[in-house]
Scaffold this motif. Structure first.
Motif, mmCIF file in Angstrom:
data_model
loop_
_atom_site.group_PDB
_atom_site.id
_atom_site.type_symbol
_atom_site.label_atom_id
_atom_site.label_comp_id
_atom_site.label_asym_id
_atom_site.label_seq_id
_atom_site.Cartn_x
_atom_site.Cartn_y
_atom_site.Cartn_z
ATOM 1 N N GLN A 35 20.359 36.383 9.385
ATOM 2 C CA GLN A 35 20.144 37.097 10.646
ATOM 3 C C GLN A 35 20.676 36.308 11.832
ATOM 4 O O GLN A 35 21.260 36.871 12.754
ATOM 5 C CB GLN A 35 18.655 37.371 10.858
ATOM 6 N N GLU A 36 20.473 35.014 11.811
ATOM 7 C CA GLU A 36 20.855 34.149 12.923
ATOM 8 C C GLU A 36 22.359 33.915 13.006
ATOM 9 O O GLU A 36 22.930 33.893 14.094
ATOM 10 C CB GLU A 36 20.136 32.809 12.764
ATOM 11 N N THR A 37 23.003 33.738 11.869
ATOM 12 C CA THR A 37 24.416 33.377 11.861
ATOM 13 C C THR A 37 25.358 34.569 11.768
ATOM 14 O O THR A 37 26.526 34.453 12.124
ATOM 15 C CB THR A 37 24.735 32.422 10.695
ATOM 16 N N GLN A 38 24.858 35.714 11.274
ATOM 17 C CA GLN A 38 25.717 36.880 11.081
ATOM 18 C C GLN A 38 25.022 38.142 11.597
ATOM 19 O O GLN A 38 24.787 39.089 10.834
ATOM 20 C CB GLN A 38 26.053 37.013 9.594
ATOM 21 N N PRO A 39 24.661 38.163 12.873
ATOM 22 C CA PRO A 39 23.854 39.267 13.397
ATOM 23 C C PRO A 39 24.529 40.641 13.324
ATOM 24 O O PRO A 39 23.857 41.642 13.048
ATOM 25 C CB PRO A 39 23.575 38.866 14.848
#
Length: 109
Positions: A35-39
């Protein structure tokens, strides 16, 4: 080794409550990393799969780990409904790509 990973590298120690014995990973941490790196990709998949997305992603990841191995998945990511999720980012040969350098600063799950 643990002191170096926790102190210098910024890794976080896990708990037995977080650990999924059958799948041999920390599912909540994997999901948080994705979720954080590939929103954008995560939101796209969330629109398609709604509330069951986390379970589907973890199942796809475990299947890919079993088939191709951890090293391959870390280097190349894993496929999920035709899209590739990445689990690690590696330092590029040069510092010209700021987006890749920022992703490199993200800690793996």
């Amino acid at each position: 080794m643990e002191e170096i990973l926790l102190g210098v590298s910024g890794w976080k120690s896990g708990t037995n409550a977080e650990w999924d014995k059958e799948r041999a990973l920390f599912p909540a941490r994997v999901v948080a990393f994705l979720q954080e790196t590939q929103p954008k990709l995560w939101d796209e998949m969330r629109a398609l799969h709604a509330a069951g997305l986390e379970a589907l992603v973890i199942t796809a990841l475990v299947k890919e780990l079993d088939l191709k191995g951890t090293l391959h998945v870390l280097r190349h990511g894993f496929k999920f409904y035709g899209k590739t999720f990445r689990l690690a980012y590696f330092k590029p040969a040069h510092g010209l790509n700021y987006e890749v350098l920022e992703l490199l600063r993200q800690k793996p799950p």
